[in-house]
Design an enzyme around this catalytic site. Sequence first.
Site, short mmCIF file in Angstrom:
data_model
loop_
_atom_site.label_atom_id
_atom_site.label_comp_id
_atom_site.label_asym_id
_atom_site.label_seq_id
_atom_site.Cartn_x
_atom_site.Cartn_y
_atom_site.Cartn_z
N ASN A 197 0.86 -1.20 0.00
CA ASN A 197 0.00 0.00 0.00
C ASN A 197 0.89 1.24 0.00
OD1 ASN A 197 -1.86 2.01 0.46
ND2 ASN A 197 -2.38 1.36 2.55
N TRP A 198 0.98 1.87 -1.14
CA TRP A 198 1.86 3.04 -1.25
C TRP A 198 1.29 4.28 -0.58
CZ3 TRP A 198 3.90 3.02 -7.06
CH2 TRP A 198 4.84 1.99 -7.20
N LYS A 199 0.02 4.24 -0.22
CA LYS A 199 -0.64 5.42 0.37
C LYS A 199 -0.39 6.65 -0.53
CE LYS A 199 -0.20 3.23 4.82
NZ LYS A 199 -0.21 3.34 6.27
N HIS A 205 -9.66 1.29 4.93
CA HIS A 205 -8.40 1.52 5.62
C HIS A 205 -8.61 2.49 6.79
CE1 HIS A 205 -4.28 2.64 6.48
NE2 HIS A 205 -3.93 1.53 5.87
N GLU A 225 -6.94 4.85 7.86
CA GLU A 225 -6.70 6.27 7.54
C GLU A 225 -7.90 6.90 6.85
OE1 GLU A 225 -2.98 5.56 5.54
OE2 GLU A 225 -2.10 5.03 7.47
N GLU A 283 -5.75 -5.03 10.53
CA GLU A 283 -4.75 -3.98 10.71
C GLU A 283 -5.03 -3.24 12.01
OE1 GLU A 283 -2.73 -2.75 6.87
OE2 GLU A 283 -4.51 -1.52 7.02
N GLY A 298 2.08 2.22 10.86
CA GLY A 298 3.02 3.33 10.74
C GLY A 298 3.73 3.69 12.04
N SER A 307 3.06 -2.08 10.32
CA SER A 307 4.51 -2.11 10.56
C SER A 307 5.18 -3.43 10.17
CB SER A 307 4.82 -1.76 12.01
OG SER A 307 4.42 -0.42 12.28
N GLY A 319 2.83 -1.02 4.35
CA GLY A 319 2.72 0.34 3.84
C GLY A 319 4.11 0.90 3.60
N GLY A 320 4.70 1.45 4.67
CA GLY A 320 6.03 2.07 4.57
C GLY A 320 7.06 1.17 3.90
P1 PGA Z 1 2.60 0.41 7.65
O1 PGA Z 1 1.14 0.57 6.98
O2 PGA Z 1 3.18 -0.87 7.10
O3 PGA Z 1 3.36 1.61 7.20
O4 PGA Z 1 2.39 0.32 9.11
C1 PGA Z 1 0.31 -0.52 6.82
C2 PGA Z 1 -1.02 -0.06 6.27
O5 PGA Z 1 -1.51 1.00 6.70
O6 PGA Z 1 -1.61 -0.70 5.40
#
Ligand code: PGA
Length: 250
Positions: free
Chosen positions: A9-11, A94, A96, A166, A172, A212, A233-234
């Site tokens: 997930n590149w966000k 998600h 976010e 999640e 994050g 994470s 994500g990251g």
């Molecule tokens: P993260 O994000 O790996 O940066 O914690 C995961 C996500 O939000 O899908």
Amino acid sequence: MRQKIVVGNWKMNKTYKEAVSFMQDFKLFVRDINNVEMVIAPPYTLLNYLKNEVNGTNIKVAAQDVFYEEKGAFTGEISPKMVKDFAEYVIIGHSERKKYFGETNQIINKKIKAALQTGLKVIFCLGESFEERNQGNTKTVVETQLREGLANITIVEMGSVVIAYEPVWAIGTGNTATPEQAEEIHIFLRQLVKDLYNEETSLNIRIIYGGSVNPNNATNILKMPNIDGCLPGGSSLDPGSLTHIIKSFS
Ligand code: PGA
């Protein structure tokens, strides 16, 4: 056997140029991998590029969100049909989206329904907050999210759903859930799917973990029997890290 799946997930990251540079390396790194389903979720602006770029590879494309209406006066929104031109999957719900854009379980349910009816596969995210876990409410919270998110989703449609557990406190933050913490909730979610649908659906549905995940912790998380993949994500922003995570399965 449930096929393993890793969704990067590149966000809200990467310009066109940055995506080109990522894909140059990533395509080479993963060209021999065929035992894991590999999906990249770029921002909307890169869907067209990614679609063309993954042609002839094992890599698939996901959108990070979608609106539930088919078309019309909804400035800034993208419909399932529009996404379908470029992507096989869409991430919905998600945390976010909940935190910054006020998405409720009811909105998420409408999005899931609309996406599935259009023929998209859905990665349905859910998870508890730090306070909810501390108060001992994790299972109640994820149960409500699952029941409300999947309201009116048929057993046939469930064949196109991946559930992503999640925990919000792990996203994050660098605080990943322990493999045991994640596995406990994955077992709970699988049992719920069995109660809501049937045993076959619960055995076939893929439940992946996000929060994470990185090249150092992926192996331990991914070896748990009820964890069918992950949603980094990251760590998905770097082609080497994402490849390392994908290779943790072999
Ligand atoms: P993260 O994000 O790996 O940066 O914690 C995961 C996500 O939000 O899908």
